[in-house]
Design a protein around this motif. Structure first.
Motif, mmCIF file in Angstrom:
data_model
loop_
_atom_site.group_PDB
_atom_site.id
_atom_site.type_symbol
_atom_site.label_atom_id
_atom_site.label_comp_id
_atom_site.label_asym_id
_atom_site.label_seq_id
_atom_site.Cartn_x
_atom_site.Cartn_y
_atom_site.Cartn_z
ATOM 1 N N GLU A 5 0.842 -1.196 0.000
ATOM 2 C CA GLU A 5 0.000 0.000 0.000
ATOM 3 C C GLU A 5 0.876 1.245 0.000
ATOM 4 O O GLU A 5 2.016 1.209 0.462
ATOM 5 C CB GLU A 5 -0.868 0.062 1.267
ATOM 6 C CG GLU A 5 -1.972 -0.927 1.326
ATOM 7 C CD GLU A 5 -2.846 -0.705 2.559
ATOM 8 O OE1 GLU A 5 -2.415 -0.007 3.496
ATOM 9 O OE2 GLU A 5 -3.957 -1.242 2.572
ATOM 10 N N ARG A 6 0.310 2.338 -0.493
ATOM 11 C CA ARG A 6 1.001 3.627 -0.425
ATOM 12 C C ARG A 6 0.885 4.143 0.996
ATOM 13 O O ARG A 6 -0.164 4.103 1.605
ATOM 14 C CB ARG A 6 0.380 4.628 -1.391
ATOM 15 C CG ARG A 6 1.094 5.976 -1.332
ATOM 16 C CD ARG A 6 0.734 6.901 -2.462
ATOM 17 N NE ARG A 6 1.276 6.512 -3.747
ATOM 18 C CZ ARG A 6 2.544 6.680 -4.117
ATOM 19 N NH1 ARG A 6 3.404 7.186 -3.274
ATOM 20 N NH2 ARG A 6 2.950 6.343 -5.312
ATOM 21 N N THR A 7 2.001 4.613 1.515
ATOM 22 C CA THR A 7 2.034 5.172 2.860
ATOM 23 C C THR A 7 1.453 6.573 2.818
ATOM 24 O O THR A 7 1.883 7.408 2.026
ATOM 25 C CB THR A 7 3.484 5.223 3.387
ATOM 26 O OG1 THR A 7 4.019 3.906 3.338
ATOM 27 C CG2 THR A 7 3.533 5.749 4.799
ATOM 28 N N THR A 8 0.468 6.826 3.665
ATOM 29 C CA THR A 8 -0.122 8.159 3.727
ATOM 30 C C THR A 8 0.677 8.991 4.704
ATOM 31 O O THR A 8 1.238 8.493 5.669
ATOM 32 C CB THR A 8 -1.591 8.097 4.186
ATOM 33 O OG1 THR A 8 -1.635 7.468 5.455
ATOM 34 C CG2 THR A 8 -2.428 7.349 3.188
ATOM 35 N N SER A 28 2.496 13.294 5.305
ATOM 36 C CA SER A 28 2.688 14.661 4.832
ATOM 37 C C SER A 28 3.863 14.799 3.876
ATOM 38 O O SER A 28 4.213 15.904 3.509
ATOM 39 C CB SER A 28 2.912 15.577 6.040
ATOM 40 O OG SER A 28 4.054 15.149 6.744
ATOM 41 N N GLY A 32 7.614 5.729 -0.009
ATOM 42 C CA GLY A 32 6.180 5.960 0.083
ATOM 43 C C GLY A 32 5.328 4.704 0.049
ATOM 44 O O GLY A 32 4.129 4.786 -0.193
#
Length: 171
Positions: free
Chosen positions: A71-74, A76, A163
């Motif tokens: 998964e894409r890391t959420t 900032s 990411g």
């Protein structure tokens, strides 16, 4: 609640007396240090990344399946930050092939503290319990999850970098 085993007063007295002796005498004639037989099998479920089945001497069994997704890391971080990490990864590949650095150790150092507990999900299903929100089922699921996230080593290994991370489902 699981069905409780009711023992008569004489059965309770026998168990208490036999287990209080030195050395204890077990009702099934096992020595104090022997375990009940346990059978373990792996790679049973074809649609998982890993699975196992444990069969206990009393006839009960536990089946576990593990599935992992990328998964894409959420967060900032910006796309430029991920591009910098990707370039750093290319530098690591160059170092690894030239023998200049231990990339595995460097990768572990980079991952330290970047994993998240939310990347590990544990689901427990127990026959005889009609609902997933039953107290025993929820408690067992949380206890198993705590065992996986307690030392933070597993969650940091789930961080891929650039990411991305692994999300692990344990059922």
């Amino acid at each position: 609640m699981p069905p409780s085993t009711l023992l008569s007063p004489s059965e309770l007295a026998y168990l208490h007396t036999s287990l209080s002796l030195d050395p204890p005498i077990r009702p099934d004639a096992r020595s104090p240090t022997s375990f009940r037989p346990l059978v373990a099998e792996t790679d049973l479920l074809p649609t998982t990344n890993g699975s196992a089945r444990l069969c206990f001497a009393d006839g009960s069994e536990a089946i576990v399946g593990v599935k992992a997704e990328v998964e894409r890391t959420t967060g900032s971080k910006t796309a430029g930050h991920y591009a910098d990490e990707a370039n750093r990864g290319k530098d690591e590949d160059t170092k690894m092939h030239s023998g200049e650095a231990d990339v595995d150790e460097e990768r572990r150092q980079q991952a330290r503290g970047k994993g998240q507990d939310s990347w590990i999900e544990v689901t427990v299903d127990m026959p005889g319990f009609g609902r997933d929100d039953d107290g025993v089922v929820v408690f067992l699921g949380q206890m198993l999850r705590e065992g996986l996230v307690a030392d933070k080593g597993l969650r940091d290994r789930l961080w891929i970098g650039w990411g991305w991370h692994w999300r692990v489902y344990v059922d």
